[in-house]
Design a protein around this motif. Structure first.
Motif, PDB file in Angstrom:
ATOM      1  N   TYR A  21     -39.254 -15.711 -32.079  1.00  0.00           N
ATOM      2  CA  TYR A  21     -38.108 -15.740 -31.518  1.00  0.00           C
ATOM      3  C   TYR A  21     -37.047 -16.019 -32.822  1.00  0.00           C
ATOM      4  CZ  TYR A  21     -39.366 -17.011 -26.981  1.00  0.00           C
ATOM      5  OH  TYR A  21     -39.980 -17.037 -25.530  1.00  0.00           O
ATOM      6  N   THR A  22     -35.806 -15.375 -32.729  1.00  0.00           N
ATOM      7  CA  THR A  22     -34.680 -15.612 -33.991  1.00  0.00           C
ATOM      8  C   THR A  22     -33.931 -16.719 -33.540  1.00  0.00           C
ATOM      9  OG1 THR A  22     -33.048 -14.621 -32.718  1.00  0.00           O
ATOM     10  CG2 THR A  22     -34.491 -12.963 -33.901  1.00  0.00           C
ATOM     11  N   PRO A  23     -33.417 -17.322 -34.696  1.00  0.00           N
ATOM     12  CA  PRO A  23     -32.604 -18.774 -34.588  1.00  0.00           C
ATOM     13  C   PRO A  23     -31.360 -18.543 -33.430  1.00  0.00           C
ATOM     14  CG  PRO A  23     -32.765 -18.173 -36.981  1.00  0.00           C
ATOM     15  CD  PRO A  23     -33.502 -16.950 -35.942  1.00  0.00           C
ATOM     16  N   ALA A  24     -30.728 -17.279 -33.420  1.00  0.00           N
ATOM     17  CA  ALA A  24     -29.725 -17.021 -32.441  1.00  0.00           C
ATOM     18  C   ALA A  24     -30.250 -17.376 -31.111  1.00  0.00           C
ATOM     19  CB  ALA A  24     -29.211 -15.805 -32.633  1.00  0.00           C
ATOM     20  N   GLU A  25     -31.671 -16.775 -30.775  1.00  0.00           N
ATOM     21  CA  GLU A  25     -32.345 -16.671 -29.513  1.00  0.00           C
ATOM     22  C   GLU A  25     -32.581 -18.079 -29.209  1.00  0.00           C
ATOM     23  OE1 GLU A  25     -34.126 -12.403 -29.578  1.00  0.00           O
ATOM     24  OE2 GLU A  25     -35.230 -14.017 -30.162  1.00  0.00           O
ATOM     25  N   LEU A  26     -33.011 -19.075 -30.095  1.00  0.00           N
ATOM     26  CA  LEU A  26     -33.305 -20.310 -29.739  1.00  0.00           C
ATOM     27  C   LEU A  26     -32.196 -21.101 -29.605  1.00  0.00           C
ATOM     28  CD1 LEU A  26     -35.887 -21.138 -32.653  1.00  0.00           C
ATOM     29  CD2 LEU A  26     -36.485 -20.774 -30.393  1.00  0.00           C
ATOM     30  N   ALA A  27     -31.119 -20.919 -30.058  1.00  0.00           N
ATOM     31  CA  ALA A  27     -29.931 -21.650 -29.827  1.00  0.00           C
ATOM     32  C   ALA A  27     -29.290 -21.368 -28.470  1.00  0.00           C
ATOM     33  CB  ALA A  27     -28.719 -21.184 -30.944  1.00  0.00           C
ATOM     34  N   GLY A  28     -29.667 -20.027 -27.795  1.00  0.00           N
ATOM     35  CA  GLY A  28     -29.056 -19.951 -26.344  1.00  0.00           C
ATOM     36  C   GLY A  28     -29.944 -20.554 -25.584  1.00  0.00           C
ATOM     37  N   LEU A  29     -31.215 -21.131 -25.567  1.00  0.00           N
ATOM     38  CA  LEU A  29     -31.881 -21.878 -24.693  1.00  0.00           C
ATOM     39  C   LEU A  29     -31.590 -23.150 -24.273  1.00  0.00           C
ATOM     40  CD1 LEU A  29     -35.245 -20.671 -26.430  1.00  0.00           C
ATOM     41  CD2 LEU A  29     -34.266 -19.411 -24.543  1.00  0.00           C
ATOM     42  N   ASP A  30     -31.950 -23.214 -22.933  1.00  0.00           N
ATOM     43  CA  ASP A  30     -31.663 -24.818 -22.580  1.00  0.00           C
ATOM     44  C   ASP A  30     -33.097 -25.244 -22.732  1.00  0.00           C
ATOM     45  OD1 ASP A  30     -33.240 -23.743 -20.504  1.00  0.00           O
ATOM     46  OD2 ASP A  30     -31.792 -23.825 -18.897  1.00  0.00           O
ATOM     47  N   ASP A  31     -33.123 -26.517 -22.096  1.00  0.00           N
ATOM     48  CA  ASP A  31     -34.453 -27.469 -22.435  1.00  0.00           C
ATOM     49  C   ASP A  31     -35.556 -26.821 -21.734  1.00  0.00           C
ATOM     50  OD1 ASP A  31     -32.915 -29.243 -23.763  1.00  0.00           O
ATOM     51  OD2 ASP A  31     -32.889 -30.837 -21.953  1.00  0.00           O
ATOM     52  N   HIS A  32     -35.508 -26.127 -20.578  1.00  0.00           N
ATOM     53  CA  HIS A  32     -36.729 -25.459 -20.149  1.00  0.00           C
ATOM     54  C   HIS A  32     -37.075 -24.218 -20.548  1.00  0.00           C
ATOM     55  CE1 HIS A  32     -37.006 -28.510 -16.734  1.00  0.00           C
ATOM     56  NE2 HIS A  32     -35.759 -28.503 -16.515  1.00  0.00           N
ATOM     57  N   GLY A  33     -35.850 -23.506 -21.189  1.00  0.00           N
ATOM     58  CA  GLY A  33     -36.045 -22.478 -21.956  1.00  0.00           C
ATOM     59  C   GLY A  33     -36.830 -22.545 -23.114  1.00  0.00           C
ATOM     60  N   LEU A  34     -36.546 -23.679 -23.774  1.00  0.00           N
ATOM     61  CA  LEU A  34     -37.110 -23.986 -25.110  1.00  0.00           C
ATOM     62  C   LEU A  34     -38.418 -24.114 -24.809  1.00  0.00           C
ATOM     63  CD1 LEU A  34     -36.997 -24.506 -28.130  1.00  0.00           C
ATOM     64  CD2 LEU A  34     -35.911 -27.088 -27.644  1.00  0.00           C
ATOM     65  N   ALA A  35     -38.812 -24.931 -23.885  1.00  0.00           N
ATOM     66  CA  ALA A  35     -40.333 -25.379 -23.392  1.00  0.00           C
ATOM     67  C   ALA A  35     -41.031 -23.929 -23.139  1.00  0.00           C
ATOM     68  CB  ALA A  35     -40.385 -26.070 -22.138  1.00  0.00           C
ATOM     69  N   ALA A  36     -40.328 -22.950 -22.291  1.00  0.00           N
ATOM     70  CA  ALA A  36     -40.982 -21.817 -22.247  1.00  0.00           C
ATOM     71  C   ALA A  36     -41.375 -21.106 -23.422  1.00  0.00           C
ATOM     72  CB  ALA A  36     -40.471 -20.862 -21.162  1.00  0.00           C
ATOM     73  N   LEU A  44     -40.440 -32.438 -35.018  1.00  0.00           N
ATOM     74  CA  LEU A  44     -40.354 -31.018 -35.295  1.00  0.00           C
ATOM     75  C   LEU A  44     -39.105 -30.794 -35.215  1.00  0.00           C
ATOM     76  CD1 LEU A  44     -42.043 -28.457 -36.305  1.00  0.00           C
ATOM     77  CD2 LEU A  44     -41.641 -27.807 -33.895  1.00  0.00           C
ATOM     78  N   ASP A  45     -38.084 -30.610 -36.341  1.00  0.00           N
ATOM     79  CA  ASP A  45     -36.624 -30.612 -36.262  1.00  0.00           C
ATOM     80  C   ASP A  45     -36.267 -29.286 -36.178  1.00  0.00           C
ATOM     81  OD1 ASP A  45     -36.779 -29.703 -38.649  1.00  0.00           O
ATOM     82  OD2 ASP A  45     -35.821 -31.333 -39.687  1.00  0.00           O
ATOM     83  N   GLY A  46     -34.972 -28.799 -36.229  1.00  0.00           N
ATOM     84  CA  GLY A  46     -34.409 -27.393 -35.618  1.00  0.00           C
ATOM     85  C   GLY A  46     -34.770 -26.546 -36.861  1.00  0.00           C
ATOM     86  N   ARG A  47     -34.951 -26.916 -38.202  1.00  0.00           N
ATOM     87  CA  ARG A  47     -35.152 -26.071 -39.213  1.00  0.00           C
ATOM     88  C   ARG A  47     -36.627 -25.615 -39.092  1.00  0.00           C
ATOM     89  NH1 ARG A  47     -33.855 -27.594 -45.382  1.00  0.00           N
ATOM     90  NH2 ARG A  47     -31.489 -27.479 -44.329  1.00  0.00           N
ATOM     91  N   GLN A  48     -37.564 -26.543 -38.794  1.00  0.00           N
ATOM     92  CA  GLN A  48     -38.930 -26.319 -38.636  1.00  0.00           C
ATOM     93  C   GLN A  48     -39.251 -25.627 -37.495  1.00  0.00           C
ATOM     94  OE1 GLN A  48     -39.962 -30.466 -38.956  1.00  0.00           O
ATOM     95  NE2 GLN A  48     -41.242 -29.896 -41.098  1.00  0.00           N
ATOM     96  N   LEU A  49     -38.626 -25.893 -36.328  1.00  0.00           N
ATOM     97  CA  LEU A  49     -38.575 -25.313 -35.052  1.00  0.00           C
ATOM     98  C   LEU A  49     -38.329 -23.700 -35.306  1.00  0.00           C
ATOM     99  CD1 LEU A  49     -38.953 -24.905 -31.858  1.00  0.00           C
ATOM    100  CD2 LEU A  49     -36.461 -25.513 -31.873  1.00  0.00           C
ATOM    101  N   GLN A  50     -37.285 -23.271 -36.171  1.00  0.00           N
ATOM    102  CA  GLN A  50     -36.886 -21.726 -36.626  1.00  0.00           C
ATOM    103  C   GLN A  50     -38.279 -21.258 -37.269  1.00  0.00           C
ATOM    104  OE1 GLN A  50     -33.197 -21.695 -38.666  1.00  0.00           O
ATOM    105  NE2 GLN A  50     -32.165 -22.631 -36.836  1.00  0.00           N
ATOM    106  N   GLN A  51     -38.836 -22.096 -38.333  1.00  0.00           N
ATOM    107  CA  GLN A  51     -39.889 -21.545 -38.868  1.00  0.00           C
ATOM    108  C   GLN A  51     -41.076 -21.192 -38.045  1.00  0.00           C
ATOM    109  OE1 GLN A  51     -40.587 -24.769 -41.828  1.00  0.00           O
ATOM    110  NE2 GLN A  51     -38.783 -23.719 -43.117  1.00  0.00           N
ATOM    111  N   TRP A  52     -41.334 -21.950 -37.095  1.00  0.00           N
ATOM    112  CA  TRP A  52     -42.458 -22.184 -36.224  1.00  0.00           C
ATOM    113  C   TRP A  52     -42.093 -20.548 -35.244  1.00  0.00           C
ATOM    114  CZ3 TRP A  52     -43.097 -25.210 -31.139  1.00  0.00           C
ATOM    115  CH2 TRP A  52     -44.572 -25.054 -30.420  1.00  0.00           C
ATOM    116  N   ALA A  53     -41.074 -20.527 -34.854  1.00  0.00           N
ATOM    117  CA  ALA A  53     -40.657 -19.484 -33.916  1.00  0.00           C
ATOM    118  C   ALA A  53     -40.781 -18.093 -34.512  1.00  0.00           C
ATOM    119  CB  ALA A  53     -39.311 -19.915 -33.450  1.00  0.00           C
ATOM    120  N   ALA A  54     -40.544 -18.223 -36.015  1.00  0.00           N
ATOM    121  CA  ALA A  54     -40.530 -17.094 -36.773  1.00  0.00           C
ATOM    122  C   ALA A  54     -42.070 -16.488 -37.097  1.00  0.00           C
ATOM    123  CB  ALA A  54     -39.715 -17.115 -38.000  1.00  0.00           C
ATOM    124  N   GLY A  55     -42.853 -17.456 -37.037  1.00  0.00           N
ATOM    125  CA  GLY A  55     -44.305 -17.027 -37.233  1.00  0.00           C
ATOM    126  C   GLY A  55     -45.184 -17.951 -37.901  1.00  0.00           C
ATOM    127  N   ALA A  56     -44.586 -19.039 -38.450  1.00  0.00           N
ATOM    128  CA  ALA A  56     -45.539 -20.028 -39.107  1.00  0.00           C
ATOM    129  C   ALA A  56     -46.187 -20.933 -37.983  1.00  0.00           C
ATOM    130  CB  ALA A  56     -44.483 -20.921 -39.740  1.00  0.00           C
TER     131      ALA A  56
END
Length: 219
Positions: free
Chosen positions: A88-103, A198-210
């Motif tokens: 996921y990209t940072p912009a895609e993460l920002a557009g998710l609600d709680d349940h979307g983030l869990a998915a 796991l905060d927002g910055r690390q969430l972006q790293q995780w979603a990017a492939g880490a």
């Protein structure tokens, strides 16, 4: 006596199908032909309609509209495929609600080889995950709006902290947010057994492939 040619052919076809060597049936390929026909017929019909209404100008406008639609469709398909694979990209993460983030987190964990089960807790999303090594995760989510002001909070991202070994139930608890954690949050997590933030910055790293291992999860 051998059967008729028709019966022999039927037996040969049955044997080929049983071996998986016979081609698809008409019913199996029909949806594909229908889709192909629509994919070709609808644009051609639209071009003809625009040409009939506006002449050459309509034809040029129709071609431009179809080209734009094709570009958007390709981009959407690529994004859909990428997200299904847990990226996921940072912009895609920002557009998710709680349940979307869990998915999204469920897909990311599966991407990294975890077996994941969704276990909502009183309507709040929650995940249980287990890897091949036997590690177990209890993944919860905190909305960014739950943040509390803390004048003494350190700047930058809170680390994914390793507060000793997992708790007495062998679960490693991971709390995910798209925002940031205060100093109070970090101090609380450091006093618990196996709690990781796991905060927002690390969430972006995780979603990017880490992987979580790259972000400090204990082995």
């Amino acid at each position: 006596m051998p059967g008729s040619r028709r019966s022999q052919r039927q037996r040969a076809v049955a044997e080929l199908r049983a071996q998986g060597r016979y081609g698809p049936t008409l019913l199996e390929v029909l949806p594909g032909f229908v889709g192909l026909g629509l994919a070709i017929g609808l644009p051609v019909g639209f071009l003809a309609w625009m040409y009939g209404r506006l002449g050459v100008l309509g034809l040029v406008l129709a071609v431009a509209l179809l080209a734009g639609a094709a570009v958007l469709l390709v981009r959407w398909r690529r994004a859909f495929t990428r997200q299904r694979g847990g990226i996921y990209t940072p912009a895609e993460l920002a557009g998710l609600d709680d349940h979307g983030l869990a998915a999204a987190a469920e897909r990311i964990l599966r991407r990294d080889g975890w077996h994941v089960i969704a276990m909502p807790d009183e309507g709040r999303p929650r995940l249980y995950a287990r890897d091949r090594g036997g590690r177990q995760l209890d993944v919860g989510f905190r909305p960014a709006t739950d943040e509390t002001a803390d004048e003494d909070a350190p700047t930058g991202s809170a680390p994914l902290r390793e507060a000793g070994r997992p708790g007495i139930d062998d679960l490693i608890r991971v709390v995910v947010t798209r925002g940031s954690y205060t100093r109070t949050d970090v101090l609380w997590a450091s006093r618990q057994g196996g709690v990781h933030l796991l905060d927002g910055r690390q969430l972006q790293q995780w979603a990017a492939g880490a992987s979580l291992d790259n972000l400090g999860l204990p082995g």
